[in-house]
Design a protein around this motif. Structure first.
Motif, PDB file in Angstrom:
ATOM      1  N   VAL A  51       0.825  -1.201   0.000  1.00  0.00           N
ATOM      2  CA  VAL A  51       0.000   0.000   0.000  1.00  0.00           C
ATOM      3  C   VAL A  51       0.864   1.258   0.000  1.00  0.00           C
ATOM      4  CG1 VAL A  51      -1.651   1.359   1.368  1.00  0.00           C
ATOM      5  CG2 VAL A  51      -1.987  -1.106   1.089  1.00  0.00           C
ATOM      6  N   GLU A  55       1.242   3.999  -3.008  1.00  0.00           N
ATOM      7  CA  GLU A  55       0.920   5.401  -2.764  1.00  0.00           C
ATOM      8  C   GLU A  55       2.085   6.302  -3.178  1.00  0.00           C
ATOM      9  OE1 GLU A  55      -1.196   8.792  -1.700  1.00  0.00           O
ATOM     10  OE2 GLU A  55      -1.887   6.724  -1.969  1.00  0.00           O
ATOM     11  N   LEU A  75       2.593   9.390  -6.571  1.00  0.00           N
ATOM     12  CA  LEU A  75       2.711  10.807  -6.223  1.00  0.00           C
ATOM     13  C   LEU A  75       3.505  11.568  -7.280  1.00  0.00           C
ATOM     14  CD1 LEU A  75       3.529  10.602  -2.399  1.00  0.00           C
ATOM     15  CD2 LEU A  75       1.336  11.144  -3.463  1.00  0.00           C
ATOM     16  N   GLN A  91       7.202  13.105  -4.179  1.00  0.00           N
ATOM     17  CA  GLN A  91       7.908  11.831  -4.067  1.00  0.00           C
ATOM     18  C   GLN A  91       9.412  12.002  -3.866  1.00  0.00           C
ATOM     19  OE1 GLN A  91       8.429   7.729  -6.711  1.00  0.00           O
ATOM     20  NE2 GLN A  91       6.757   9.147  -7.176  1.00  0.00           N
ATOM     21  N   ARG A 123      -0.805  11.568   3.370  1.00  0.00           N
ATOM     22  CA  ARG A 123      -1.392  10.690   2.352  1.00  0.00           C
ATOM     23  C   ARG A 123      -1.241   9.217   2.759  1.00  0.00           C
ATOM     24  NH1 ARG A 123      -1.604  13.044  -3.236  1.00  0.00           N
ATOM     25  NH2 ARG A 123      -1.367  15.291  -3.006  1.00  0.00           N
ATOM     26  N   ILE A 124      -0.060   8.878   3.286  1.00  0.00           N
ATOM     27  CA  ILE A 124       0.156   7.510   3.742  1.00  0.00           C
ATOM     28  C   ILE A 124      -0.801   7.183   4.881  1.00  0.00           C
ATOM     29  CG2 ILE A 124       1.789   5.971   4.893  1.00  0.00           C
ATOM     30  CD1 ILE A 124       4.024   7.355   3.327  1.00  0.00           C
ATOM     31  N   ARG A 126      -4.217   6.540   3.513  1.00  0.00           N
ATOM     32  CA  ARG A 126      -4.325   5.243   2.845  1.00  0.00           C
ATOM     33  C   ARG A 126      -4.365   4.092   3.832  1.00  0.00           C
ATOM     34  NH1 ARG A 126      -3.589   4.443  -2.612  1.00  0.00           N
ATOM     35  NH2 ARG A 126      -4.102   2.323  -1.952  1.00  0.00           N
TER      36      ARG A 126
END
Length: 206
Positions: free
Chosen positions: A125, A129, A133, A138, A175-176, A179
């Motif tokens: 995951v 993700e 990006l 990233q 964001r992580i 998720r």
């Protein structure tokens, strides 16, 4: 007692045998203490953690079981894993949230097969993700985590401000965390979700 296996000692522990408990404590205390120290870098806190782990062993002695190799080590190191993650989730502990996430994913303690599958899923995951990006998000994250560059070094390499680097890494962490939200009903992941919020004072952490 020294010649007895862990399995034999645990059988005695189920009968409330204090000497068996003392032998198990003697057998594992030092290595477990060194292991936790290497993770949290705080000897006093590590000692408190180990004391709590063995108190838990005694308190839950009727439910304690050996692993498939007939050892208590899996239980102890799994307990140390969660205790260490919990330590880093406290307010005021200077550690990047993503570092706690990676600590959980890479922790060398023996885990049950279902936990191993969960950790693999989390790796998948997080990797997915990150790969999705834009470069502006990233790249700072990867330079920090993969090349271990400081905020200042990343800013110089990318020709942006240090604050921009901090903001971009914070965005990645959020964001992580989002998720991973679907996993937050699993008690193994609660520590990760909580720890990802520890994002204050980057200047002390890079």
């Amino acid at each position: 007692m020294k010649e007895l296996s862990d399995r034999d000692l645990i059988a005695l522990l189920h009968l409330n045998d204090h000497e068996a408990f003392a032998e198990l404590t003697r057998r594992y205390w030092q290595d477990l203490f060194k292991h936790v120290c290497s993770k949290i870098r705080n000897t006093e806190e590590a000692q408190d953690i180990i004391q709590e782990i063995f108190l838990s062993v005694w308190k839950n002695r009727s439910d304690i079981r050996c692993d498939d190799q007939g050892r208590l080590s899996s239980y102890l190191y799994r307990s140390a894993k969660y205790a260490s993650i919990n330590y880093f989730s406290r307010s005021g502990i200077a550690l990047r949230g993503v570092e706690v996430l990676e600590e959980m994913l890479a922790y060398p303690a023996a885990v049950k097969s279902d936990e191993g599958l969960l950790m693999k899923e989390l790796h998948r995951v997080v990797d997915a993700e990150l790969s999705g990006l834009p470069d502006r998000l990233q790249l700072p994250y990867r330079l920090s985590r993969e090349q271990h560059l400081s905020i200042r070094e990343i800013a110089l390499r990318l020709s942006v401000s240090e604050q921009t680097v901090k903001n971009n890494i914070t965005d990645v962490l959020n964001r992580i965390r989002f998720r991973l939200g679907k996993y937050n009903s699993d008690p193994n992941i609660i520590f990760i979700i909580a720890s990802l919020t520890v994002l204050s004072n980057y200047d002390l952490m890079f």
